[in-house]
Design a protein around this motif. Structure first.
Motif, PDB file in Angstrom:
ATOM      1  N   ALA A  18      -9.266 -38.239 -35.218  1.00 32.19           N
ATOM      2  CA  ALA A  18      -8.929 -36.595 -35.068  1.00 32.19           C
ATOM      3  C   ALA A  18      -7.581 -36.493 -34.337  1.00 32.19           C
ATOM      4  N   GLY A  19      -7.095 -37.897 -34.033  1.00 33.05           N
ATOM      5  CA  GLY A  19      -5.756 -37.942 -33.316  1.00 33.05           C
ATOM      6  C   GLY A  19      -5.915 -37.326 -31.691  1.00 33.05           C
ATOM      7  N   LEU A  20      -7.258 -37.832 -30.977  1.00 33.06           N
ATOM      8  CA  LEU A  20      -7.386 -37.436 -29.692  1.00 33.06           C
ATOM      9  C   LEU A  20      -7.380 -38.844 -29.047  1.00 33.06           C
ATOM     10  N   THR A  21      -7.060 -38.389 -27.543  1.00 35.67           N
ATOM     11  CA  THR A  21      -6.939 -39.664 -26.524  1.00 35.67           C
ATOM     12  C   THR A  21      -8.000 -39.249 -25.447  1.00 35.67           C
ATOM     13  N   ASP A  22      -7.935 -40.393 -24.655  1.00 36.36           N
ATOM     14  CA  ASP A  22      -8.676 -40.156 -23.288  1.00 36.36           C
ATOM     15  C   ASP A  22      -8.379 -39.002 -22.622  1.00 36.36           C
ATOM     16  N   ALA A  23      -7.083 -38.380 -22.675  1.00 33.41           N
ATOM     17  CA  ALA A  23      -6.479 -37.506 -22.067  1.00 33.41           C
ATOM     18  C   ALA A  23      -6.924 -36.165 -22.593  1.00 33.41           C
ATOM     19  N   ASP A  24      -7.705 -36.114 -23.798  1.00 33.38           N
ATOM     20  CA  ASP A  24      -8.299 -34.870 -24.320  1.00 33.38           C
ATOM     21  C   ASP A  24      -9.727 -34.680 -24.197  1.00 33.38           C
ATOM     22  N   VAL A  25     -10.382 -35.668 -23.361  1.00 34.50           N
ATOM     23  CA  VAL A  25     -11.868 -35.550 -22.995  1.00 34.50           C
ATOM     24  C   VAL A  25     -11.941 -34.065 -22.302  1.00 34.50           C
ATOM     25  N   PRO A  26     -12.877 -33.226 -22.724  1.00 34.00           N
ATOM     26  CA  PRO A  26     -12.851 -31.810 -22.311  1.00 34.00           C
ATOM     27  C   PRO A  26     -13.541 -31.824 -20.973  1.00 34.00           C
ATOM     28  N   THR A  27     -13.190 -31.402 -19.896  1.00 32.22           N
ATOM     29  CA  THR A  27     -13.887 -31.343 -18.827  1.00 32.22           C
ATOM     30  C   THR A  27     -13.956 -29.496 -18.463  1.00 32.22           C
ATOM     31  N   THR A  28     -13.830 -28.802 -19.051  1.00 32.84           N
ATOM     32  CA  THR A  28     -14.107 -27.515 -18.885  1.00 32.84           C
ATOM     33  C   THR A  28     -14.362 -26.489 -20.412  1.00 32.84           C
ATOM     34  N   TRP A  29     -14.822 -25.638 -20.367  1.00 31.15           N
ATOM     35  CA  TRP A  29     -15.061 -24.902 -21.534  1.00 31.15           C
ATOM     36  C   TRP A  29     -13.954 -24.504 -22.534  1.00 31.15           C
ATOM     37  N   ASP A  30     -12.894 -24.274 -21.672  1.00 35.06           N
ATOM     38  CA  ASP A  30     -11.465 -23.750 -22.371  1.00 35.06           C
ATOM     39  C   ASP A  30     -11.102 -25.129 -23.125  1.00 35.06           C
ATOM     40  N   GLN A  31     -11.087 -26.288 -22.533  1.00 34.86           N
ATOM     41  CA  GLN A  31     -10.736 -27.796 -23.228  1.00 34.86           C
ATOM     42  C   GLN A  31     -11.680 -27.959 -24.142  1.00 34.86           C
ATOM     43  N   LEU A  32     -13.055 -27.687 -24.002  1.00 36.71           N
ATOM     44  CA  LEU A  32     -13.906 -27.975 -25.053  1.00 36.71           C
ATOM     45  C   LEU A  32     -13.508 -27.114 -26.370  1.00 36.71           C
ATOM     46  N   THR A  33     -13.409 -25.915 -26.269  1.00 37.43           N
ATOM     47  CA  THR A  33     -12.817 -25.168 -27.377  1.00 37.43           C
ATOM     48  C   THR A  33     -11.507 -25.507 -28.176  1.00 37.43           C
ATOM     49  N   ALA A  34     -10.592 -26.370 -27.034  1.00 38.19           N
ATOM     50  CA  ALA A  34      -9.276 -26.603 -27.850  1.00 38.19           C
ATOM     51  C   ALA A  34      -9.459 -27.945 -28.182  1.00 38.19           C
ATOM     52  N   VAL A  35     -10.186 -28.889 -27.962  1.00 42.09           N
ATOM     53  CA  VAL A  35     -10.472 -29.976 -28.852  1.00 42.09           C
ATOM     54  C   VAL A  35     -11.345 -29.774 -29.819  1.00 42.09           C
ATOM     55  N   SER A  36     -12.203 -28.864 -30.108  1.00 42.34           N
ATOM     56  CA  SER A  36     -12.853 -28.437 -31.166  1.00 42.34           C
ATOM     57  C   SER A  36     -12.198 -27.947 -32.203  1.00 42.34           C
ATOM     58  N   GLN A  37     -11.113 -27.231 -31.856  1.00 45.07           N
ATOM     59  CA  GLN A  37     -10.047 -26.633 -32.722  1.00 45.07           C
ATOM     60  C   GLN A  37      -9.232 -27.770 -33.537  1.00 45.07           C
ATOM     61  N   LYS A  38      -8.905 -28.867 -32.669  1.00 46.92           N
ATOM     62  CA  LYS A  38      -8.224 -29.856 -33.199  1.00 46.92           C
ATOM     63  C   LYS A  38      -8.988 -30.536 -34.115  1.00 46.92           C
ATOM     64  N   ILE A  39     -10.352 -30.779 -33.730  1.00 49.79           N
ATOM     65  CA  ILE A  39     -11.404 -31.562 -34.599  1.00 49.79           C
ATOM     66  C   ILE A  39     -11.675 -31.012 -36.048  1.00 49.79           C
TER      67      ILE A  39
END
Length: 415
Positions: free
Chosen positions: A165-186
Motif C-alpha cells: 500500500a506504499g506505507l512505511t513504519d512512519a505511517d503506523v497509526p497512533t491516533t484515530w486521525d492517523q488510523l483514518t488517514a492510513v485507511s484512506q491510503k489503503i
C-alpha cells in the motif's frame, strides 16, 4: 477456536447458568457454605478447567501433580467439554469441584449468589497482581479470586500488504486521525484496511479510548449512553460506512484473525491469541504488533482474564488456597506462558515474560490502560441485544444502541 470471542461461549451456556442461578438463590449458597465442614488433613482436590487444548491441559496437570507430590494431597485436573454448562450444573446440584476456572464474563453471576469463596485477601502478595485484574475479580468490595492470566487487544499489521500500500513504519497509526488517514491510503490501493470483530469485545476498545465504558467501575450502574461512547461508536460507524473497516462475515471469515490470515485486510484488532492461530493456520503471514491507536482521551484496550475460583461449598478451602498459591506463583505462571501462550497476571514477572516474548510487548503493556468486561450479574440478554445493535452499526443509530443498553441493563439490575 475463535479465540476470546469465545470467552463469551458463556452466552451458549445461558440455560445452564439460569438453572444454576435459580437453584443457588433457592438453596442459599451463603448459609450452606458456612455450614460446610472443613477437612484439615490431606485433601483430594477436584479441579475443573476450560482448556484451550492439549498443551494447556498437560501444563496444568503437570503443575497440579507437582503440587500434590510436595504437599501430600491429591489433585485431579479435568478439562471441561463446556465449562459454563458443567460448572453451572455442578454448582446448582451442590457438588461443585473444589477449584475451577472462572471467566471474567461469568464472575459476577457466581459471586452474586454466594457460589464462590472470597479468598482473595488470603493470597500472599495480592497487590502483585495487576490492578485492573484485581478490579475485575472484586465484587461488593471483596477480592474473590486470584487472576490466572490475561490477554489484551492490540493492532496487527500485515507487513507485506502494508508495503504494497506504499506505507512505511512512519505511517503506523497512533491516533484515530492517523488510523483514518492510513485507511484512506489503503482503500485507494483497492484493499481493506481493517478487519474488525462485530462485538463489544472489539468495538468496546474505542469506547475506552474516548474515556467511556458500558458500566460503572463497581458494576452497579450502566453508563453506555454518554457523549464519550456516542462519539466512539460514531467513529467506528465512519470506518464501516467509508469501507475502511469490515466485519469478518463481510470478508468471508469466521473471525478477524482468519480474515487477516487470508490477506483480506491489512490490519486487524485482536489479542495475543492470534499468534498461535496464525502459526497454526497461516504460518507464512508476516506481521507485526503495535499498540491500538489512542482516542481523544488517550490509550485504551480491553482485557480478557480468568481467575482460579474456589467453591464456597468446598471441604478443602485451606488446601485449595495453597493450590492456587502454587498455580499463581511467578515462576509457575512463566512456565504456563511458555506452554500455552498466556500472559502472567503477576507484575513481578513482567520483565521475565517480556524478555522471553519481546514481540508481545504491546499486549502486556496494554494492561496499564485496559478495561475488563462488564462486571454485573444477569446481563446475558442485555449483552446479546447490544451485540445485535453493534452488528448493525453501519446502518444503525449509535445513540439508540447505547440508550437501549442502559434501559435493558437497569431493568436487569432491578433499577
Amino acid at each position: 477456536m475463535t479465540p476470546r470471542t469465545l470467552t463469551r461461549a458463556a452466552v451458549a451456556g445461558v440455560a445452564a447458568v439460569a438453572l444454576f442461578g435459580s437453584a443457588a438463590c433457592g438453596s442459599g449458597f451463603d448459609d450452606s457454605a458456612k455450614d460446610t465442614k472443613q477437612s484439615s488433613g490431606p485433601a483430594s482436590l477436584q479441579i475443573l478447567i476450560g482448556s484451550s487444548g492439549e498443551a494447556e491441559t498437560k501444563a496444568v496437570q503437570d503443575a497440579a501433580a507437582k503440587w500434590a507430590s510436595s504437599s501430600g494431597n491429591t489433585a485431579t485436573v479435568t478439562p471441561a467439554q463446556d465449562l459454563t454448562q458443567q460448572l453451572g450444573q455442578a454448582l446448582a446440584g451442590g457438588t461443585p469441584p473444589d477449584v475451577f476456572y472462572v471467566d471474567a464474563t461469568r464472575f459476577a453471576d457466581y459471586a452474586s449468589v454466594g457460589a464462590l469463596e472470597p479468598y482473595g485477601d488470603k493470597i500472599s502478595n495480592k497487590d502483585d497482581f495487576y490492578e485492573s485484574l484485581r478490579t475485575t475479580f472484586t465484587y461488593d468490595g471483596k477480592l474473590y479470586c486470584a487472576p490466572k492470566d490475561f490477554s489484551t487487544l492490540a493492532l496487527e499489521i500485515n507487513t507485506d500488504l502494508w508495503a504494497k500500500a506504499g506505507l512505511t513504519d512512519a505511517d503506523v497509526p497512533t491516533t484515530w486521525d492517523q488510523l483514518t488517514a492510513v485507511s484512506q491510503k489503503i482503500k485507494a490501493k483497492k484493499m481493506v484496511a481493517l478487519a474488525l470483530g462485530d462485538t463489544r469485545d472489539r468495538i468496546g476498545a474505542f469506547m475506552v479510548q474516548n474515556g467511556g465504558w458500558l458500566m460503572s467501575s463497581d458494576g452497579k450502574q450502566p453508563t453506555a449512553d454518554t457523549p464519550e461512547n456516542l462519539q466512539a461508536l460514531q467513529y467506528v460507524k465512519s470506518l464501516l460506512t467509508n469501507g475502511y473497516a469490515k466485519f469478518p462475515k463481510q470478508l468471508d471469515a469466521g473471525w478477524s484473525g482468519e480474515a487477516f490470515g487470508k490477506g483480506k485486510a491489512v490490519m486487524t484488532i485482536e489479542g495475543n491469541w492470534i499468534k498461535g492461530a496464525l502459526q497454526n493456520d497461516f504460518p507464512n503471514v508476516k506481521y507485526k504488533v503495535v499498540p491500538l491507536p489512542a482516542g481523544p482521551k488517550g490509550q485504551g484496550t480491553l482485557s480478557f482474564t480468568q481467575c482460579w475460583g474456589i467453591a464456597a461449598k468446598s471441604k478443602f478451602k485451606d488446601q485449595a488456597i495453597k493450590f492456587v498459591e502454587a498455580m499463581t506463583a511467578g515462576d509457575q505462571q512463566v512456565t504456563f506462558a511458555k506452554a500455552f501462550g498466556v500472559m502472567p497476571s503477576r507484575q513481578s514477572v513482567r520483565d521475565q515474560y517480556s524478555t522471553a516474548f519481546p514481540a508481545d510487548k504491546p499486549f502486556i503493556d496494554g494492561v496499564a490502560y485496559a478495561q475488563g468486561p462488564v462486571n454485573a450479574p444477569k446481563m446475558d440478554s442485555v449483552l446479546r441485544d447490544l451485540e445485535a445493535g453493534l452488528q448493525g452499526l453501519a446502518t444503525g443509530d449509535p445513540k439508540t444502541v447505547l440508550a437501549n443498553f442502559d434501559k435493558n441493563a437497569k431493568s436487569a439490575l432491578g433499577g
